[in-house]
Structures are given as structure tokens and as C-alpha cells.
Motif scaffolding. Sequence first.
Motif, short mmCIF file in Angstrom:
data_model
loop_
_atom_site.label_atom_id
_atom_site.label_comp_id
_atom_site.label_asym_id
_atom_site.label_seq_id
_atom_site.Cartn_x
_atom_site.Cartn_y
_atom_site.Cartn_z
N GLU A 1 0.82 -1.21 0.00
CA GLU A 1 0.00 0.00 0.00
C GLU A 1 0.85 1.26 0.00
N SER A 2 1.94 1.27 0.78
CA SER A 2 2.78 2.46 0.83
C SER A 2 3.54 2.66 -0.48
N LEU A 3 3.96 1.56 -1.11
CA LEU A 3 4.64 1.67 -2.40
C LEU A 3 3.65 2.15 -3.47
N TYR A 4 2.44 1.63 -3.43
CA TYR A 4 1.41 2.09 -4.37
C TYR A 4 1.16 3.59 -4.20
N GLN B 1 13.21 -9.12 0.67
CA GLN B 1 12.67 -10.16 1.53
C GLN B 1 11.37 -9.67 2.15
N GLU B 2 10.48 -10.60 2.38
CA GLU B 2 9.20 -10.28 3.01
C GLU B 2 9.34 -10.49 4.51
N VAL B 3 8.86 -9.53 5.28
CA VAL B 3 8.83 -9.61 6.73
C VAL B 3 7.36 -9.57 7.13
N LYS C 1 0.09 -8.83 8.05
CA LYS C 1 0.69 -7.58 7.57
C LYS C 1 2.09 -7.88 7.07
N SER C 2 2.34 -7.62 5.78
CA SER C 2 3.64 -7.88 5.19
C SER C 2 4.36 -6.58 4.87
N SER D 1 3.05 3.55 15.04
CA SER D 1 3.03 4.05 13.67
C SER D 1 2.90 2.93 12.63
N ALA D 2 2.83 1.69 13.07
CA ALA D 2 2.76 0.53 12.17
C ALA D 2 3.88 0.58 11.14
#
Length: 138
Positions: A43-46, A75-77, A83-84, A101-102
Motif C-alpha cells: 500500500e505504501s509503495l502504491y 525479503q518479506e517480513v 501484515k507484510s 506508527s505501524a
Amino acid sequence: MAQTETERGTEWLARGGLRPTRQRVALAALLVGDGENRHVTAESLYAASVSGEEKVSLATVYNTLRAFCEAGLMQEVVVDGSKSYFDTRMDDHPHFYWEDSASLTDAPAEQLEILRLPDAPDGMEIAKVDVVIRLRRR
């Protein structure tokens, strides 16, 4: 001559053996174009891509992030199982997850000490250990 964000993104894709489509190059430039590592959600990259010249859908961002991970570029965390976050830093290192702040940041690896891990079940080997340290205000 200074390297442009697009050039950095294109070279990054080449390291992963990925074809440099317009959308991949645009997203790669956002991720590594300034030479810094970052943690993003799809979502933040979008949201960051909306102001760019190359329009991408949220589904394309998800698919592209998965392709970047499969190519060994990110890598995915996973936090909370649903939540990825996607990390451009590929060495083994711990993370802080900031509950207020997630957001996800790198934690100092030199301060982490894991003395022992449980034995893997028969026929299995430990592939990776993810350390996410959750933080909240007192």
C-alpha cells in the motif's frame, strides 16, 4: 556523472534476472533509486507510485513485490500473520516493529544474541530465523 534513480532501478532488476518492464523499473526506482534500503508495504509503495509518470495498479504492486522477492532482490517480513513489509536489505538482520506508527525499521544486529535454537524436526533444516521486536510507548 551521477547515476539516476531509473538507472539504479534497472541495474537492480538485472541483478535479479528480471525483465525491465516500465512498471517494474518505476517501482524499482522508488525502492532503490536513491541507493538507500527501505521497508515498504504494498500500500505504501502504491501510494508513492501514484505521483509518478508510470501508473500502476495496487494488484500490479503486489505481484511485482512478489516477483522481486522470488528473484532474491527483497525479503518479506510478516508482522501479525497478515501484515507484510518488504525489505530491500537482504542480509540477515532483526527488525523493530513500531506499533504506534505501524512501521518497520532495522534493529541493531550487533546487539542481538541468539544462543540456541531448537532442533529442527527430522528431515527438516532451519532455513531462516526472523526476529521482529515489537515496540510500544509505556
